[in-house]
Design a protein around this motif. Structure first.
Motif, PDB file in Angstrom:
ATOM      1  N   GLN A 131      -6.733  -3.952  -4.825  1.00  0.00           N
ATOM      2  CA  GLN A 131      -7.544  -3.064  -3.995  1.00  0.00           C
ATOM      3  C   GLN A 131      -9.008  -3.500  -3.980  1.00  0.00           C
ATOM      4  OE1 GLN A 131      -6.340   0.991  -5.379  1.00  0.00           O
ATOM      5  NE2 GLN A 131      -5.580   1.188  -3.290  1.00  0.00           N
ATOM      6  N   ALA A 134      -9.128  -6.041  -1.410  1.00  0.00           N
ATOM      7  CA  ALA A 134      -9.009  -5.422  -0.084  1.00  0.00           C
ATOM      8  C   ALA A 134     -10.324  -4.776   0.337  1.00  0.00           C
ATOM      9  CB  ALA A 134      -7.889  -4.387  -0.089  1.00  0.00           C
ATOM     10  N   SER A 137     -12.746  -7.483   1.478  1.00  0.00           N
ATOM     11  CA  SER A 137     -12.383  -8.073   2.773  1.00  0.00           C
ATOM     12  C   SER A 137     -12.220  -7.021   3.869  1.00  0.00           C
ATOM     13  CB  SER A 137     -11.083  -8.872   2.641  1.00  0.00           C
ATOM     14  OG  SER A 137     -10.014  -8.032   2.236  1.00  0.00           O
ATOM     15  N   ASP A 139      -9.919  -4.898   4.254  1.00  0.00           N
ATOM     16  CA  ASP A 139      -8.533  -4.933   4.718  1.00  0.00           C
ATOM     17  C   ASP A 139      -7.887  -3.575   4.438  1.00  0.00           C
ATOM     18  OD1 ASP A 139      -5.833  -5.374   5.208  1.00  0.00           O
ATOM     19  OD2 ASP A 139      -5.873  -7.423   4.416  1.00  0.00           O
ATOM     20  N   ARG A 140      -7.931  -2.692   5.421  1.00  0.00           N
ATOM     21  CA  ARG A 140      -7.422  -1.339   5.228  1.00  0.00           C
ATOM     22  C   ARG A 140      -5.907  -1.306   5.027  1.00  0.00           C
ATOM     23  NH1 ARG A 140      -9.777   2.014  10.132  1.00  0.00           N
ATOM     24  NH2 ARG A 140      -9.708  -0.018  11.152  1.00  0.00           N
ATOM     25  N   GLU A 142      -3.974  -3.598   3.674  1.00  0.00           N
ATOM     26  CA  GLU A 142      -3.650  -4.043   2.316  1.00  0.00           C
ATOM     27  C   GLU A 142      -4.041  -2.980   1.296  1.00  0.00           C
ATOM     28  OE1 GLU A 142      -2.226  -7.348  -0.193  1.00  0.00           O
ATOM     29  OE2 GLU A 142      -1.849  -6.463   1.775  1.00  0.00           O
ATOM     30  N   PHE A 143      -5.167  -2.326   1.518  1.00  0.00           N
ATOM     31  CA  PHE A 143      -5.597  -1.274   0.603  1.00  0.00           C
ATOM     32  C   PHE A 143      -4.561  -0.155   0.562  1.00  0.00           C
ATOM     33  CE2 PHE A 143      -7.726   2.472  -0.907  1.00  0.00           C
ATOM     34  CZ  PHE A 143      -8.619   2.003  -1.857  1.00  0.00           C
TER      35      PHE A 143
END
Length: 237
Positions: A131, A134, A137, A139-140, A142-143
């Motif tokens: 997280q 994520a 980056s 990256d929602r 992936e989070f």
């Protein structure tokens, strides 16, 4: 803190299911459910068995069965002779789901403070690191993937996977609103800090602090709900 033996815990694998272990119908249902929960298919969208087949590379039958399954979770409404429509986000259902989820997950973390498997603690750390990446980056998707795994691992480590099964079904009414809230400012960083607070209380075996941290974490969405509803009136009911 009691630690379970190696045979007492269910190992949690990747969040995705390998194609070799699922039928076409299961794959279509999983992919359709994911697209609905992440708003790739927004509330109010019309769907037909043919649309689903073309989107996910299947015949009409898996699409029909996926629609029936998701209608039971109230994610789609089947319209006789007219296909189906993706349900709007029901505030009433979301509030009830959040109420039940809080009751279950606070009980889980309380139990985890007295009995938690050390392998699950390692997986929690892996979730936090993933997280963190994520967040950096932005990256929602992936989070969110590791958010689910974080909460599942808490239940697994406490030996309460049946509790997670109940929560996972309820979350369908919560996840779509969560997708909207994650787009706000530093939402990802704030949620990560809350996860770390939960783990810190777990490590300290402080059940009161752990429950408080979990309640605070789960209440974030409810605090954002009026703003989200005002900004997206077309997808709420």
């Amino acid at each position: 803190m009691k630690l379970y033996g190696s045979d007492d815990i269910e190992e949690v694998g990747p969040m995705t299911v390998k194609a070799s272990t699922e039928s076409v119908t299961q794959r279509v249902e999983r992919q359709l459910r994911s697209d609905i929960l992440t708003l790739a298919l927004p509330p109010g969208s019309r769907l037909s068995e043919q649309d689903i087949g073309e989107r996910y590379g299947s015949s009409r039958q898996p699409g029909r069965e996926a629609l029936i399954a998701l209608s039971k979770s109230r994610l789609v409404e089947i319209l006789p002779q007219r296909g189906a429509v993706i349900a709007k986000i029901s505030i009433a259902k979301l509030m009830q789901a959040a109420f039940v989820r809080e009751a279950i997950e606070t009980a889980v973390i309380r139990s985890a403070c007295s009995s938690f498997h050390f392998h699950a603690r390692t997986r929690l750390e892996d979730c936090l690191k993933a997280q963190e990446r994520a967040v950096e980056s932005s990256d929602r998707a992936e989070f969110r993937r590791y958010d689910d795994l974080f909460h599942r691992t808490l239940a697994d480590g406490a030996g309460l996977m049946m509790a997670w099964t109940v929560v996972e079904d309820l979350k369908a009414h919560i996840d779509r609103a969560c997708c909207l809230s994650l787009g706000k400012g530093d939402a990802l960083r704030k949620l990560l800090a809350e996860h770390k607070a939960i783990v810190a209380a777990l490590d300290a075996r402080d059940s009161h602090a752990a429950e408080a941290a979990m309640k605070s974490h789960l209440s974030e969405l409810l605090q954002d709900l009026p703003t989200l509803e005002a900004a997206h009136p077309d997808i709420f009911e």
